[in-house]
Design a protein around this motif. Structure first.
Motif, mmCIF file in Angstrom:
data_model
loop_
_atom_site.group_PDB
_atom_site.id
_atom_site.type_symbol
_atom_site.label_atom_id
_atom_site.label_comp_id
_atom_site.label_asym_id
_atom_site.label_seq_id
_atom_site.Cartn_x
_atom_site.Cartn_y
_atom_site.Cartn_z
ATOM 1 N N ALA A 287 3.623 5.784 -6.266
ATOM 2 C CA ALA A 287 3.089 5.221 -7.794
ATOM 3 C C ALA A 287 2.724 5.931 -7.804
ATOM 4 O O ALA A 287 2.339 6.794 -8.999
ATOM 5 C CB ALA A 287 3.185 4.421 -7.630
ATOM 6 N N LYS A 288 1.273 6.826 -7.137
ATOM 7 C CA LYS A 288 -0.116 7.088 -7.514
ATOM 8 C C LYS A 288 0.308 8.848 -7.229
ATOM 9 O O LYS A 288 -0.899 9.574 -7.810
ATOM 10 C CB LYS A 288 -1.219 6.967 -6.657
ATOM 11 N N GLY A 289 1.384 9.017 -6.034
ATOM 12 C CA GLY A 289 1.711 10.494 -5.302
ATOM 13 C C GLY A 289 0.943 10.772 -4.234
ATOM 14 O O GLY A 289 0.226 12.071 -4.413
ATOM 15 N N GLN A 290 0.301 9.817 -3.470
ATOM 16 C CA GLN A 290 -0.422 9.872 -2.601
ATOM 17 C C GLN A 290 0.296 9.668 -1.678
ATOM 18 O O GLN A 290 1.292 9.977 -1.358
ATOM 19 C CB GLN A 290 -1.157 8.762 -2.927
ATOM 20 N N ASP B 235 9.460 9.338 -6.910
ATOM 21 C CA ASP B 235 10.426 8.986 -8.083
ATOM 22 C C ASP B 235 10.777 7.450 -8.768
ATOM 23 O O ASP B 235 10.575 7.381 -9.620
ATOM 24 C CB ASP B 235 11.172 9.893 -8.140
ATOM 25 N N ARG C 99 0.894 -0.966 0.043
ATOM 26 C CA ARG C 99 0.259 -0.222 0.136
ATOM 27 C C ARG C 99 0.569 1.159 0.232
ATOM 28 O O ARG C 99 0.090 1.891 -1.153
ATOM 29 C CB ARG C 99 -0.347 0.069 1.301
ATOM 30 N N TRP D 202 1.835 9.462 1.494
ATOM 31 C CA TRP D 202 2.464 7.705 2.397
ATOM 32 C C TRP D 202 3.541 7.883 2.821
ATOM 33 O O TRP D 202 3.668 7.100 3.805
ATOM 34 C CB TRP D 202 3.350 7.160 1.057
ATOM 35 N N ARG E 249 8.173 5.483 -9.199
ATOM 36 C CA ARG E 249 7.098 5.736 -9.798
ATOM 37 C C ARG E 249 7.689 5.623 -11.967
ATOM 38 O O ARG E 249 6.224 4.968 -12.586
ATOM 39 C CB ARG E 249 6.738 7.550 -9.971
ATOM 40 N N ARG F 106 3.768 1.918 -1.092
ATOM 41 C CA ARG F 106 4.404 1.507 -2.743
ATOM 42 C C ARG F 106 3.045 1.989 -3.932
ATOM 43 O O ARG F 106 3.470 3.188 -4.940
ATOM 44 C CB ARG F 106 5.348 -0.033 -3.250
ATOM 45 N N GLU F 107 1.830 1.037 -3.733
ATOM 46 C CA GLU F 107 0.870 1.921 -4.297
ATOM 47 C C GLU F 107 1.040 3.736 -4.142
ATOM 48 O O GLU F 107 0.583 4.128 -5.307
ATOM 49 C CB GLU F 107 0.153 1.611 -3.917
ATOM 50 N N LYS F 108 0.742 3.839 -2.708
ATOM 51 C CA LYS F 108 0.435 5.740 -2.849
ATOM 52 C C LYS F 108 1.296 6.235 -3.359
ATOM 53 O O LYS F 108 1.284 7.412 -4.057
ATOM 54 C CB LYS F 108 0.292 5.773 -0.756
#
Length: 165
Positions: free
Chosen positions: A136-139, A160, A130, A141, A163, A132-134
């Motif tokens: 990747a999405k620029g959320q 970066d 989760r 974290w 992403r 890493r997903e955040k």
């Protein structure tokens, strides 16, 4: 009851507050805690974006106040369940108890070899996936990892990199 030497094995991709929670519980009941950075040979992939050295650094920074109580070692995968526990113990040295989170295979393999395994549930629904997903999405974290880890990840442009991967 104090256990002499404990083991906590994980990939720490990245080191997050859930890891810290389990480690702090293990430290309370052990003389020494061995933290095994698993999948040490992997880096720069979606599931394993950080190198073993980077993960060691994250753990050292997050655990600075426990210096002297924790030993951090790198353990490469061998992809052979029958030999896995012996492989880990060869890298970490003798342990009396294993602290495990969600990795069912780790639990079963160590129990089968006669180790006492203490299981902890997920802390606050935080997972490396989760985080890493955040990233990747620029959320946001940063709140899921210790402050020292967030600073380090920023210093190496970790979000970066994820992403880009």
């Amino acid at each position: 009851m104090i256990m002499k030497r404990a083991l906590f094995l994980g990939r720490f991709q990245p080191f997050h507050k859930g890891h810290l929670f389990v480690i702090e519980q293990a430290i309370k009941v052990s003389d020494e805690l061995v933290i095994a950075i698993g999948s040490a040979q992997h880096a720069n992939t979606p599931d394993n974006p950080f190198s073993a050295d980077e993960r060691v650094e994250m753990a050292k920074r997050a655990l600075a106040k426990y210096e002297g109580h924790c030993l951090i070692v790198k353990v490469e995968d061998i992809y052979c369940d029958e030999k896995y526990v012996d492989h880990v113990i060869k890298q970490t040295g003798r342990v009396d108890v294993v602290f495990a989170a969600e990795n069912q295979t780790t639990r079963l393999l160590f129990k089968a070899k006669g180790y006492k395994v203490i299981i902890y549930d997920r802390f606050s629904d935080i997972s490396g996936t989760r985080v890493r997903e955040k990233m990747a999405k620029g959320q946001e974290w940063e709140k899921d990892v210790p402050d020292e880890v967030a600073s380090y990840i920023k210093s190496i442009n970790g979000a970066d990199r994820i992403r880009a991967i």
